[in-house]
Design a protein around this motif. Sequence first.
Motif, PDB file in Angstrom:
ATOM      1  N   LEU A  84       1.034  -0.892   0.435  1.00 45.84           N
ATOM      2  CA  LEU A  84       0.233  -0.470   0.057  1.00 45.84           C
ATOM      3  C   LEU A  84       1.027   1.081   0.069  1.00 45.84           C
ATOM      4  CD1 LEU A  84      -3.141   1.627   0.107  1.00 45.84           C
ATOM      5  CD2 LEU A  84      -2.558   1.509   2.572  1.00 45.84           C
ATOM      6  N   SER A  85       1.078   2.067  -1.141  1.00 47.93           N
ATOM      7  CA  SER A  85       1.800   3.588  -0.828  1.00 47.93           C
ATOM      8  C   SER A  85       0.686   4.867  -1.057  1.00 47.93           C
ATOM      9  CB  SER A  85       2.501   3.410  -2.603  1.00 47.93           C
ATOM     10  OG  SER A  85       1.092   3.799  -3.247  1.00 47.93           O
ATOM     11  N   HIS A  86       1.333   5.196  -0.281  1.00 44.72           N
ATOM     12  CA  HIS A  86       0.235   6.775   0.036  1.00 44.72           C
ATOM     13  C   HIS A  86       1.579   7.819  -0.753  1.00 44.72           C
ATOM     14  CE1 HIS A  86       0.194   6.377   4.886  1.00 44.72           C
ATOM     15  NE2 HIS A  86      -0.801   5.784   4.416  1.00 44.72           N
ATOM     16  N   GLU A  87       0.819   8.495  -1.539  1.00 46.17           N
ATOM     17  CA  GLU A  87       0.955  10.017  -2.614  1.00 46.17           C
ATOM     18  C   GLU A  87       1.716  11.031  -1.777  1.00 46.17           C
ATOM     19  OE1 GLU A  87      -1.932  11.134  -5.172  1.00 46.17           O
ATOM     20  OE2 GLU A  87      -2.121   8.909  -6.187  1.00 46.17           O
ATOM     21  N   ARG A  88       1.146  11.026  -0.514  1.00 48.74           N
ATOM     22  CA  ARG A  88       1.733  12.426  -0.014  1.00 48.74           C
ATOM     23  C   ARG A  88       2.141  11.553   1.688  1.00 48.74           C
ATOM     24  NH1 ARG A  88      -2.060  14.182   3.912  1.00 48.74           N
ATOM     25  NH2 ARG A  88      -3.769  13.311   3.856  1.00 48.74           N
ATOM     26  N   ASN A  89       3.281  12.176   2.278  1.00 48.39           N
ATOM     27  CA  ASN A  89       3.355  11.487   3.619  1.00 48.39           C
ATOM     28  C   ASN A  89       2.857  12.536   4.163  1.00 48.39           C
ATOM     29  OD1 ASN A  89       5.543  11.936   6.223  1.00 48.39           O
ATOM     30  ND2 ASN A  89       6.450  10.642   4.845  1.00 48.39           N
ATOM     31  N   LYS A  90       2.235  10.728   5.148  1.00 47.31           N
ATOM     32  CA  LYS A  90       0.801  10.996   5.916  1.00 47.31           C
ATOM     33  C   LYS A  90       1.871  11.114   7.613  1.00 47.31           C
ATOM     34  CE  LYS A  90      -2.445   9.586   2.819  1.00 47.31           C
ATOM     35  NZ  LYS A  90      -3.655   8.245   3.229  1.00 47.31           N
ATOM     36  N   GLY A  91       2.371  11.092   7.382  1.00 51.35           N
ATOM     37  CA  GLY A  91       3.095  10.400   8.779  1.00 51.35           C
ATOM     38  C   GLY A  91       3.088   8.712   9.784  1.00 51.35           C
ATOM     39  N   MET A  92       3.483   8.529  10.969  1.00 50.11           N
ATOM     40  CA  MET A  92       3.862   7.111  11.271  1.00 50.11           C
ATOM     41  C   MET A  92       2.439   6.822  12.077  1.00 50.11           C
ATOM     42  SD  MET A  92       5.658   7.936  14.873  1.00 50.11           S
ATOM     43  CE  MET A  92       5.095   7.787  16.078  1.00 50.11           C
ATOM     44  N   VAL A  93       1.179   6.891  12.501  1.00 52.49           N
ATOM     45  CA  VAL A  93       0.261   6.492  12.994  1.00 52.49           C
ATOM     46  C   VAL A  93      -0.828   6.103  11.634  1.00 52.49           C
ATOM     47  CG1 VAL A  93      -1.252   7.520  13.894  1.00 52.49           C
ATOM     48  CG2 VAL A  93       0.497   8.515  14.783  1.00 52.49           C
ATOM     49  N   ALA A  94      -0.939   7.366  10.478  1.00 52.42           N
ATOM     50  CA  ALA A  94      -1.434   7.245   9.707  1.00 52.42           C
ATOM     51  C   ALA A  94      -0.566   5.595   8.445  1.00 52.42           C
ATOM     52  CB  ALA A  94      -2.118   8.133   8.480  1.00 52.42           C
ATOM     53  N   THR A  95       0.307   5.664   8.241  1.00 55.59           N
ATOM     54  CA  THR A  95       0.891   4.634   8.047  1.00 55.59           C
ATOM     55  C   THR A  95       0.167   3.193   8.305  1.00 55.59           C
ATOM     56  OG1 THR A  95       2.698   6.407   6.917  1.00 55.59           O
ATOM     57  CG2 THR A  95       2.942   3.563   7.248  1.00 55.59           C
ATOM     58  N   PHE A  96       0.443   3.035   9.470  1.00 56.95           N
ATOM     59  CA  PHE A  96       0.294   1.972  10.149  1.00 56.95           C
ATOM     60  C   PHE A  96      -0.964   1.442  10.546  1.00 56.95           C
ATOM     61  CE2 PHE A  96      -1.163  -0.240  14.518  1.00 56.95           C
ATOM     62  CZ  PHE A  96      -0.760  -1.558  14.075  1.00 56.95           C
ATOM     63  N   ASN A  97      -2.300   2.688  11.224  1.00 54.22           N
ATOM     64  CA  ASN A  97      -3.478   2.635  10.896  1.00 54.22           C
ATOM     65  C   ASN A  97      -3.882   2.206   9.189  1.00 54.22           C
ATOM     66  OD1 ASN A  97      -3.264   3.359  13.565  1.00 54.22           O
ATOM     67  ND2 ASN A  97      -4.274   5.683  13.019  1.00 54.22           N
ATOM     68  N   ASP A  98      -3.579   2.781   8.406  1.00 51.22           N
ATOM     69  CA  ASP A  98      -3.839   2.369   6.972  1.00 51.22           C
ATOM     70  C   ASP A  98      -3.570   0.547   6.455  1.00 51.22           C
ATOM     71  OD1 ASP A  98      -4.543   4.709   6.523  1.00 51.22           O
ATOM     72  OD2 ASP A  98      -3.156   5.528   4.993  1.00 51.22           O
ATOM     73  N   GLY A  99      -2.495   0.493   6.908  1.00 51.07           N
ATOM     74  CA  GLY A  99      -2.026  -1.036   6.864  1.00 51.07           C
ATOM     75  C   GLY A  99      -2.853  -2.368   7.285  1.00 51.07           C
ATOM     76  N   ALA A 100      -3.624  -1.685   9.215  1.00 53.00           N
ATOM     77  CA  ALA A 100      -4.397  -2.270   9.938  1.00 53.00           C
ATOM     78  C   ALA A 100      -6.114  -2.583   9.395  1.00 53.00           C
ATOM     79  CB  ALA A 100      -3.903  -1.786  11.380  1.00 53.00           C
ATOM     80  N   LYS A 101      -6.051  -1.376   9.056  1.00 53.71           N
ATOM     81  CA  LYS A 101      -7.313  -1.240   8.546  1.00 53.71           C
ATOM     82  C   LYS A 101      -8.047  -2.549   8.035  1.00 53.71           C
ATOM     83  CE  LYS A 101      -8.157   3.052  10.293  1.00 53.71           C
ATOM     84  NZ  LYS A 101      -8.508   4.596   9.651  1.00 53.71           N
ATOM     85  N   ILE A 102      -6.735  -2.727   6.675  1.00 52.34           N
ATOM     86  CA  ILE A 102      -7.010  -3.445   5.802  1.00 52.34           C
ATOM     87  C   ILE A 102      -6.351  -5.240   6.369  1.00 52.34           C
ATOM     88  CG2 ILE A 102      -6.864  -2.301   3.784  1.00 52.34           C
ATOM     89  CD1 ILE A 102      -4.272  -2.620   3.092  1.00 52.34           C
ATOM     90  N   ALA A 103      -5.796  -5.116   7.024  1.00 55.79           N
ATOM     91  CA  ALA A 103      -5.368  -6.898   7.933  1.00 55.79           C
ATOM     92  C   ALA A 103      -6.817  -7.740   7.875  1.00 55.79           C
ATOM     93  CB  ALA A 103      -4.737  -6.584   9.063  1.00 55.79           C
ATOM     94  N   THR A 104      -6.097  -8.566   7.526  1.00 48.80           N
ATOM     95  CA  THR A 104      -7.088  -9.890   8.021  1.00 48.80           C
ATOM     96  C   THR A 104      -6.370 -10.973   8.706  1.00 48.80           C
ATOM     97  OG1 THR A 104      -5.587 -11.462   6.282  1.00 48.80           O
ATOM     98  CG2 THR A 104      -7.602  -9.844   5.510  1.00 48.80           C
ATOM     99  N   GLY A 105      -5.593 -10.950   9.366  1.00 50.32           N
ATOM    100  CA  GLY A 105      -5.009 -12.527  10.488  1.00 50.32           C
ATOM    101  C   GLY A 105      -5.830 -12.406  10.877  1.00 50.32           C
TER     102      GLY A 105
END
Length: 366
Positions: A84-105
């Motif tokens: 998953l890639s960001h077009e602009r830098n969002k910072g570490m919180v949004a970066t983790f949250n964006d990945g966690a929200k689509i996690a399936t494990g």
Amino acid sequence: MENTVQSVDRRIRVKPRAVPEPPATVTVVVPCYNYANFLPQAVHSCLAQEEVEVDVIIVDDASTDSSLSVAKGLAATNPNVSVLSHERNKGMVATFNDGAKIATGEFLVRLDADDLLTPGSLARATQLAGAYPSVGLVYGHPIHFSTESLPEARSQASAWTIWPGQDWLRDRCRSAQNVITSPEALMRRSVVERIGYQAPLRHTPDMELWFRISAFADVAYIHGADQAWHRDHPNSMSAKEVDGCLDLGERYEVFETLFGGLAGQIPGAEELLRDARTALVNEALYTAGLELDRGLPDPALFAAYRAFAKDVDPEIEGSALWETLSRRINNPAPAAGANVLPLLRRVRGRIRTNRNWRKWHRNGVF
């Protein structure tokens, strides 16, 4: 918010045991910003985990190096890796949250791109979590390293400790300290989805999330094994210089955010917040005293510690601790050798720090 699974009723320490279940599923979210050189090693440490089914989500936060192309290359050669890639830098919180929200494990791990999981880490953690469904957070001992080669990691768990989550949280409030680095922690995804993802804190979003999980689920620690390698290097977030007063302020924000949200609903929340504030105020004034012992090399920092304490607890100004410090302002540390009290205070502080470190190293808490 009620816990839907029966919690343990007291802290227990037990021998690890096998749980005859299908392999657990774990999603590892790897936030990445300009870590192209470290990213492959981090991802491979996840894919090499045995006795679990692992998928890896790399979230590139608009890196300016080759991180995104490296991530896409890893995904192209392994179906268990996605990007998953960001077009602009969002910072570490949004970066983790964006990945966690689509996690399936069933379970969720945050692994920074410069860190690694040790062999067997996820199997050990999910085995414990499988044996105790009330556990929402499992952690263990991390190895900090700064060498080219990885230090040897212990792989045999000797014991498990499980706390009622709110008991573990109470101890954290009384010390106002964090005991988890980050890569050594595994979360139950259903708990995270129920309580929410990371809060928008600058330096301490992990700490607040660990504590919020503990307000609604039990917490467990794996003794004897090393669960992750945490890389110390000049560009890492943990290596950024943060003065003591700023650190106090960041931890203050953790507790205010924590108890200003869902955790404010648990029994005794007001007392827990009061304990945390008291611990932070005492630490600020103790550290201000150490500045006096050193001859006040930075008057502005000394004033900042006192101002922090007064801001957090306006009534502290009339306390014995405040008055003692005020008297010492007019009687600064004497010439070297003239008074042993400053030396004794520093020695006691070092003894306490070393004792806490040994307790944390053995038991994950102090």
